[in-house]
Design an enzyme around this catalytic site. Structure first.
Site, short mmCIF file in Angstrom:
data_model
loop_
_atom_site.label_atom_id
_atom_site.label_comp_id
_atom_site.label_asym_id
_atom_site.label_seq_id
_atom_site.Cartn_x
_atom_site.Cartn_y
_atom_site.Cartn_z
N ASN A 186 -1.51 7.85 4.72
CA ASN A 186 -1.86 9.27 4.59
C ASN A 186 -0.75 9.99 3.82
O ASN A 186 0.20 10.51 4.40
CB ASN A 186 -2.08 9.90 5.96
CG ASN A 186 -3.36 9.40 6.58
OD1 ASN A 186 -4.45 9.81 6.18
ND2 ASN A 186 -3.24 8.46 7.52
N GLU A 187 -0.89 9.97 2.53
CA GLU A 187 0.13 10.54 1.66
C GLU A 187 0.16 12.06 1.79
O GLU A 187 -0.77 12.65 2.35
CB GLU A 187 -0.18 10.15 0.20
CG GLU A 187 -0.17 8.66 -0.06
CD GLU A 187 1.23 8.03 0.00
OE1 GLU A 187 2.13 8.61 0.63
OE2 GLU A 187 1.41 6.94 -0.57
N PRO A 188 1.25 12.70 1.31
CA PRO A 188 1.34 14.15 1.38
C PRO A 188 0.04 14.80 0.90
O PRO A 188 -0.53 14.39 -0.11
CB PRO A 188 2.50 14.48 0.44
CG PRO A 188 3.35 13.26 0.48
CD PRO A 188 2.42 12.10 0.66
N SER A 196 -2.58 14.98 2.99
CA SER A 196 -3.65 14.55 3.92
C SER A 196 -3.78 15.59 5.03
O SER A 196 -2.78 16.02 5.60
CB SER A 196 -3.29 13.20 4.55
OG SER A 196 -3.10 12.24 3.55
N THR A 247 5.67 5.76 -2.83
CA THR A 247 5.16 4.63 -2.05
C THR A 247 5.04 3.40 -2.95
O THR A 247 5.38 2.28 -2.55
CB THR A 247 3.77 4.98 -1.47
OG1 THR A 247 3.92 6.15 -0.68
CG2 THR A 247 3.20 3.86 -0.65
#
Ligand code: GLP
Length: 629
Positions: free
Chosen positions: A161-163, A165, A180
């Site tokens: 859940n990347e920034p 999300s 990532t």
């Protein structure tokens, strides 16, 4: 879950337990999971676990396997849901999370295969939505996740859940963040090979778990852990949503705790015993914060920043400033091996013996030059007996394109030489390499012959880089530690053979100085593992003459740089020396962007010293004295 928080923990909005190391944390977590599994088994019910991948949970999985083998813990009633999977990777791909889970856990326990759930990396694009919906349904049908295990990425992500999300996000396909992908670059031998997408459980999916533990090890995670635990709840750091869960905790090691207020600024949360190290930390912090050089700090600065007790204990302020200024000043030396015939009372390194036998340990071949190329340069120039030791071959980092380039040249040489028949063996070798490259495809595992060639390529590059710093090829050694040769990133296993190889090396050279790195690194990284080995070897050597007089200096390579108050030796570099270092680094064909930008870090150290009111240098390489020896 602790209900009463100490004052020291007051800043932490998600309860956080700091363990001395990952092994202790993994044991504590495995004991809790065991309890859950056994109590459910007694009730004839399943225990539903949410599982994570990456290097972080590996010690936890090893402990679960140990409990299964040695203490007969059964996983027959365990159902698992993995957080995520790279999109585009088949389940048998060496870097797929499906394969990771099989190798790290499932193949070694008695979990029924139909109890295992992992998002598919190969579901056709038009079926992704439905696949994700079904994943959610399956979790619900299993009764929801009882215990969710998490790691954390440097972007603060949980799962993938990347920034950005949202709190309510569910299982879905996402685009991986650049950071990532950089972090996964070594696994895939280059950032360009890292998949761009992944399927991940959402933040909302994770928050529905009844109990959650997020684990983090090593200093590189310290910043993001602090933001997640102490910062605002924000989509920019998806782990911060755990603050809203009533049964979520962080289990971290000492390295990952470094940026928490209770560790970093302890005077803000309670009484402090003012050791010299704490005093230095407080004064330097205050100078940086107020943007006043140390010698210009005034009593009001101390009082306004929660340091009035330091002032009353060790003041007046002006004298305290002078003491700390001198201490900082004494860390600076252009003589990292000690200055011969000089008074060394206030120098970081002793004058005698001169010259010294200096052993520079590089976990992978490029690390030492990245971390201390300028210092190596000086040690050589000042006449010390310097040996640069590549502890591992580094072959896992080398992209296929490098091997391809070498094999193609070798094969062409076969056509160019006068006597092609005499070159037959080399040509066959080149063809074999080209065939292996073709056969394994973009993501396949390297067969031994290919790994060997990649290691040799790095050997050449290291010799070349060392040569650019004045160190001859006969001074560069390659240890090829077996744990690396037999393993893959994030899942190395060391044996006594590794200890023996390192111990022989030290016995042979009986160094006066050892330069090392990895003491603050993720314990499962190559630097972390080699540091642990070194520590064990030095413990064994204690009592031997050379060991008692050998000083141990730690440098930082790819890890979080040392902060000004942590530096025990600062080796300044002129613009020319920095340029020499950068030029020497350019000999490597496979550096990460962070490594390529290391000069910025060296400049940053110099900037900090300048801001503190010390001399203004172009760049500095920083070292910490390790206390064991
Ligand atoms: C990946 C995984 C995460 C994991 C993170 C950190 O992004 N999807 O679940 O927490 O890596 O990896 P490591 O534990 O290797 O630091």
């Amino acid at each position: 879950m602790p209900t009463v928080r100490s004052a020291a923990e007051a800043h932490e909005k998600t309860p956080t337990v700091i363990f001395p190391g990952s092994a202790e944390a993994a044991r504590a977590l495995a004991a809790e999971v065991r309890q859950l599994i056994e109590s459910r088994a007694r009730e004839g019910r399943n225990a539903v676990l949410g599982l994570a991948t990456g290097s972080t949970p590996v010690p936890f999985y090893r402990e679960l396997i140990r409990l299964h083998r040695e203490e007969k813990l059964s996983f027959k009633n365990v159902v698992t849901f993995n957080l995520d999977e790279y999109y585009g990777l088949p389940a048998d791909h060496p870097e797929s999370y499906a394969r990771f889970m099989r190798e790290q856990l499932f193949d070694s326990i008695d979990i029924p295969s139909d109890h295992i759930n992992i998002p598919s990396g190969t579901i056709p694009s038009d079926q992704v939505f439905e696949h994700c919906r079904q994943y959610e349904e399956k979790i619900e049908a299993a009764g929801g996740i009882d215990f969710q295990i998490l790691g954390i990425g440097r972007t603060g992500h949980i799962g993938f859940n990347e920034p950005g999300s949202s709190r309510d996000s569910l299982t879905r396909r996402i685009t991986l963040d650049r950071v990532t992908r950089q972090d996964a670059a070594a696994d895939f031998r280059g950032e360009e090979n890292v998949p761009r997408f992944a399927i991940t459980m959402g933040v909302g999916t994770i928050l529905r778990a009844k109990k959650i533990v997020l684990m983090a090890w090593g200093e590189n995670k310290a910043g993001v852990v602090a933001r997640a635990v102490e910062g605002p709840v924000t989509e920019a750091v998806s782990a911060s949503f755990l603050q809203d869960h009533d049964a979520a905790r962080f289990f971290i090691d000492a390295g990952a705790s470094r940026e928490l207020t209770r560790v970093k600024l302890p005077w803000l949360v309670g009484p402090v015993s003012w050791t010299p190290a704490e005093t230095r930390r407080a004064v330097v912090w205050q100078a940086m914060k107020t943007k006043h050089p140390v010698l210009k700090l005034v009593d009001e600065d101390y009082n306004e920043h929660g340091l009035s007790d330091l002032l009353s204990e060790q003041g007046p302020g002006y004298q305290l400033n002078i003491r700390i200024f001198n201490r900082l000043q004494h860390t600076i030396t252009g003589w990292p091996g000690g200055k011969p015939d000089a008074d060394d009372t206030f120098r970081p390194e002793r004058a005698k013996p001169f010259p010294k036998r200096c052993l520079i340990l590089s976990p992978e071949p490029q690390d030492a030059i990245v971390g201390m190329g300028g210092t190596l340069d000086r040690l050589v120039e000042q006449g010390h007996d310097v040996r640069l030791i590549a502890l591992t071959s580094g072959s896992l980092r080398v992209p296929d394109s490098e091997a391809d380039k070498f094999a193609a040249t070798l094969s062409e040489l076969g056509e160019a030489v006068k006597d092609p028949a005499g070159w037959k063996e080399q040509t066959e070798y080149a063809h074999e390499i080209l065939r292996l490259l073709e056969e394994k495809g973009e993501f396949g595992e390297d067969p031994p012959l290919l790994r060997q060639l990649k290691g040799l390529i790095l050997r050449g590059e290291l010799r070349d880089a060392a040569h650019a710093l004045g160190l001859g090829a006969d001074r560069v050694h390659f240890l090829d530690l077996p744990f690396y040769e037999k393993g893959r990133y994030r899942r190395f296993v060391t044996t006594d053979d590794d200890l023996a190889a390192l111990s022989n090396l030290l016995e042979r050279h009986k160094p006066h100085q050892i330069y090392c790195t990895g003491d603050a690194a993720d314990p499962s990284s190559v630097a972390g593992i080699t540091f642990k080995l070194l520590d064990a070897v030095l413990e064994r050597c204690e009592g031997q003459d050379w060991c008692g007089t050998c000083s141990l200096w730690s440098y930082r390579g790819r890890e979080k740089p040392l902060e000004a108050h942590e530096i025990d030796m600062a080796v300044p570099m002129s613009p020319l020396q920095l340029e020499r270092k950068v030029r020497s680094l350019s000999r490597y064909g496979s550096l990460s962007s962070l490594e390529l930008n290391i000069a910025d870090r060296n400049r940053q150290h110099a900037g900090d010293y300048d801001a503190l009111g010390l001399a203004e240098y172009e760049a500095i390489e920083a070292f910490q004295r390790r206390s064991r020896v």
